[in-house]
Scaffold this motif. Structure first.
Motif, PDB file in Angstrom:
ATOM      1  N   GLY A 270       0.835  -1.196   0.000  1.00  0.00           N
ATOM      2  CA  GLY A 270       0.000   0.000   0.000  1.00  0.00           C
ATOM      3  C   GLY A 270       0.868   1.243   0.000  1.00  0.00           C
ATOM      4  N   GLN A 271       0.698   2.078   0.999  1.00  0.00           N
ATOM      5  CA  GLN A 271       1.461   3.321   1.064  1.00  0.00           C
ATOM      6  C   GLN A 271       2.936   3.035   1.306  1.00  0.00           C
ATOM      7  N   LEU A 272       3.778   3.807   0.626  1.00  0.00           N
ATOM      8  CA  LEU A 272       5.219   3.683   0.781  1.00  0.00           C
ATOM      9  C   LEU A 272       5.761   4.881   1.548  1.00  0.00           C
ATOM     10  N   PHE A 273       6.643   4.619   2.501  1.00  0.00           N
ATOM     11  CA  PHE A 273       7.330   5.676   3.239  1.00  0.00           C
ATOM     12  C   PHE A 273       8.828   5.537   2.961  1.00  0.00           C
ATOM     13  N   GLN A 274       9.425   6.568   2.362  1.00  0.00           N
ATOM     14  CA  GLN A 274      10.856   6.500   2.087  1.00  0.00           C
ATOM     15  C   GLN A 274      11.633   6.743   3.370  1.00  0.00           C
ATOM     16  N   ALA A 275      12.543   5.843   3.652  1.00  0.00           N
ATOM     17  CA  ALA A 275      13.322   5.935   4.883  1.00  0.00           C
ATOM     18  C   ALA A 275      14.587   6.757   4.658  1.00  0.00           C
ATOM     19  N   MET A 276      15.465   6.267   3.836  1.00  0.00           N
ATOM     20  CA  MET A 276      16.735   6.946   3.592  1.00  0.00           C
ATOM     21  C   MET A 276      17.305   6.396   2.301  1.00  0.00           C
ATOM     22  N   ARG A 316      12.253 -17.491   0.649  1.00  0.00           N
ATOM     23  CA  ARG A 316      11.269 -17.893   1.660  1.00  0.00           C
ATOM     24  C   ARG A 316      10.932 -16.709   2.543  1.00  0.00           C
ATOM     25  N   GLY A 317       9.634 -16.538   2.837  1.00  0.00           N
ATOM     26  CA  GLY A 317       9.188 -15.453   3.684  1.00  0.00           C
ATOM     27  C   GLY A 317       9.139 -15.846   5.151  1.00  0.00           C
ATOM     28  N   HIS A 318       9.295 -14.840   6.028  1.00  0.00           N
ATOM     29  CA  HIS A 318       9.197 -15.038   7.476  1.00  0.00           C
ATOM     30  C   HIS A 318       8.407 -13.868   8.070  1.00  0.00           C
ATOM     31  N   LEU A 319       7.402 -14.176   8.867  1.00  0.00           N
ATOM     32  CA  LEU A 319       6.687 -13.141   9.617  1.00  0.00           C
ATOM     33  C   LEU A 319       7.381 -12.950  10.964  1.00  0.00           C
ATOM     34  N   VAL A 320       7.698 -11.702  11.280  1.00  0.00           N
ATOM     35  CA  VAL A 320       8.426 -11.396  12.509  1.00  0.00           C
ATOM     36  C   VAL A 320       7.784 -10.190  13.176  1.00  0.00           C
ATOM     37  N   GLU A 321       7.588 -10.253  14.484  1.00  0.00           N
ATOM     38  CA  GLU A 321       7.090  -9.093  15.216  1.00  0.00           C
ATOM     39  C   GLU A 321       8.096  -7.945  15.107  1.00  0.00           C
ATOM     40  N   ARG A 322       7.594  -6.743  14.981  1.00  0.00           N
ATOM     41  CA  ARG A 322       8.485  -5.591  14.807  1.00  0.00           C
ATOM     42  C   ARG A 322       9.470  -5.475  15.974  1.00  0.00           C
ATOM     43  N   ALA A 323       8.997  -5.676  17.196  1.00  0.00           N
ATOM     44  CA  ALA A 323       9.893  -5.588  18.351  1.00  0.00           C
ATOM     45  C   ALA A 323      10.990  -6.645  18.282  1.00  0.00           C
ATOM     46  N   ARG A 327      15.090  -6.210  18.182  1.00  0.00           N
ATOM     47  CA  ARG A 327      15.996  -6.946  19.068  1.00  0.00           C
ATOM     48  C   ARG A 327      17.073  -7.657  18.274  1.00  0.00           C
ATOM     49  N   MET A 328      16.681  -8.314  17.175  1.00  0.00           N
ATOM     50  CA  MET A 328      17.643  -9.047  16.361  1.00  0.00           C
ATOM     51  C   MET A 328      18.692  -8.097  15.767  1.00  0.00           C
ATOM     52  N   ALA A 329      18.243  -6.932  15.299  1.00  0.00           N
ATOM     53  CA  ALA A 329      19.181  -5.975  14.709  1.00  0.00           C
ATOM     54  C   ALA A 329      20.190  -5.504  15.752  1.00  0.00           C
ATOM     55  N   LEU A 330      19.718  -5.160  16.947  1.00  0.00           N
ATOM     56  CA  LEU A 330      20.623  -4.680  18.003  1.00  0.00           C
ATOM     57  C   LEU A 330      21.524  -5.783  18.536  1.00  0.00           C
ATOM     58  N   LEU A 342      16.717  -0.325   8.204  1.00  0.00           N
ATOM     59  CA  LEU A 342      15.262  -0.177   8.185  1.00  0.00           C
ATOM     60  C   LEU A 342      14.645  -0.602   9.511  1.00  0.00           C
ATOM     61  N   ALA A 343      15.189  -1.635  10.138  1.00  0.00           N
ATOM     62  CA  ALA A 343      14.669  -2.081  11.430  1.00  0.00           C
ATOM     63  C   ALA A 343      14.779  -0.973  12.465  1.00  0.00           C
ATOM     64  N   LEU A 344      15.936  -0.322  12.528  1.00  0.00           N
ATOM     65  CA  LEU A 344      16.135   0.739  13.518  1.00  0.00           C
ATOM     66  C   LEU A 344      15.354   1.998  13.149  1.00  0.00           C
ATOM     67  N   TRP A 345      15.254   2.278  11.850  1.00  0.00           N
ATOM     68  CA  TRP A 345      14.478   3.448  11.410  1.00  0.00           C
ATOM     69  C   TRP A 345      13.001   3.256  11.747  1.00  0.00           C
ATOM     70  N   LEU A 346      12.469   2.061  11.485  1.00  0.00           N
ATOM     71  CA  LEU A 346      11.063   1.804  11.772  1.00  0.00           C
ATOM     72  C   LEU A 346      10.796   1.814  13.272  1.00  0.00           C
ATOM     73  N   ASP A 347      11.739   1.316  14.050  1.00  0.00           N
ATOM     74  CA  ASP A 347      11.573   1.354  15.500  1.00  0.00           C
ATOM     75  C   ASP A 347      11.411   2.798  15.986  1.00  0.00           C
TER      76      ASP A 347
END
Length: 357
Positions: A270-276, A316-323, A327-330, A342-347
């Motif tokens: 749907g809507q796109l938000f440009q991060a960086m 292959r796709g994976h559904l992951v909770e945003r939180a 955690r995985m990124a950090l 993108l994980a840190l930007w979205l957080d």
């Protein structure tokens, strides 16, 4: 010197300038049909139909540059009562009449420049096989010229006089290419560096989009095999990533993001938000990445296995909770750089994005 009449896209000032073609304006009989992708894809040239009508043309000579370009594009002079015609192919004219407003002259001209920049001893057929990638790279160079300067007030804006290029080579050209430049550049202390040799890996711009379902507060990640980690002897060459891919010639970055989501995850964004936007490794890699978060509906069971068979994609796709993604990124469990960004930007931005929906 053989004289020809250039018609349609090949008579356009942008393409003539790129090919260093001079000539005089003329009019011949006939009509053109199609050609919206002329000079951008192989076989995209308009059809010349013998019919009453005044067809604008440019009469010129067959220069080495024009001959080289025509050979790569598979263009051959067509017989015409008024002389030889170049810039069209034979056909029945079943498509819509040639319309220059539906054509992309700047992109076609940049592709022409790339063709002429290729080594002289490279066979035309070999260059022709690279036309899809040449289109991607040409569009990337156009976007590059229009990129807003980075660095804010900390970095003074330079111009072309600050870099002196003495020679360019292209020792390798497959799907990607390697260019070798001999150059010097202005130093911070004033003056110029000694002449130096630098190599760049030519890839073209790409998009990265992280699908996010703000209602369920989950994201869709993809997993696929990557050659870089294998060559580095990484024990885990199957990486978690966001959806990503090259921006095709003539395609907007937003359209590319939506197309890649369909191809790699069978997902409509749907809507796109440009991060960086950023260079992931500017010391040697020409790639420039446009990062997005895309709003998507992500119910249970949507993951699946997708990808284009003709590109040998196995995704292959994976559904992951945003939180959990944060955690995985950090924790260093995301080694794909764009996904970690993108994980840190979205957080940080999730609340703002929800308010904008």
């Amino acid at each position: 010197m053989t004289r020809v009449f250039l018609v349609g896209p090949l008579a356009h000032p942008a393409l003539r300038t790129a090919l260093s073609v001079d000539g005089r304006e003329a009019v011949i009989s006939g009509r053109l049909h199609g050609g919206a992708e002329a000079g951008i894809i192989a076989g995209g040239w308009p059809e010349l139909v013998a019919a009453p009508g005044d067809l604008p043309a440019v009469e010129t000579g067959m220069t080495p540059e024009l001959s080289r370009y025509a050979a790569v594009m598979g263009l051959k002079p067509l017989a015409h009562p008024q002389g030889q015609v170049l810039g069209a192919v034979e056909g029945a004219g079943q498509g819509a009449p040639w319309d220059a407003t539906r054509w992309l002259p700047e992109l076609a001209a940049e592709i022409a420049r790339l063709i002429l920049e290729a080594p002289r001893d490279r066979p035309a057929a070999q260059i022709a096989r690279r036309l899809p990638m040449l289109g991607i790279w040409a569009d990337s160079r156009i976007r590059g010229r229009a990129t807003p300067p980075s660095g804010g007030d900390l970095v003074p804006l330079r111009d072309s006089s600050d870099v002196r290029v003495t020679a360019r080579e292209e020792p390798f050209a497959g799907y990607f290419a390697v260019e070798t430049w001999h150059l010097s550049h202005r130093t911070h202390a004033g003056g110029f560096t000694p002449d130096m040799r630098r190599e760049g890996f030519v890839t073209g711009d790409a998009v990265v989009v992280l699908p996010w379902d703000p209602k369920r507060d989950r994201v869709l990640l993809i997993e696929q095999f990557r050659m870089g980690p294998v060559m580095r002897h990484d024990p885990q060459p199957w990486l978690l990533e966001a959806v990503a891919g090259r921006v095709d010639a003539g395609e907007s970055v937003e359209s590319a993001a939506r197309r890649e989501a369909l191809e790699e995850a069978d997902l409509r964004i749907g809507q796109l938000f440009q991060a960086m936007s950023h260079y992931p490794s500017p010391g040697a890699l020409t790639e420039f990445l446009y990062l997005f978060v895309g709003i998507a509906d992500l119910p249970d069971g949507i993951e699946g296995v997708h990808g284009l068979a003709d590109e040998t994609e196995d995704i292959r796709g994976h559904l992951v909770e945003r939180a959990e993604l944060t955690r995985m990124a950090l924790a260093g469990q995301i080694t794909n750089g764009p996904l970690a960004l993108l994980a840190l930007w979205l957080d940080r931005e999730a609340g703002r994005l929800r308010a904008a929906l």
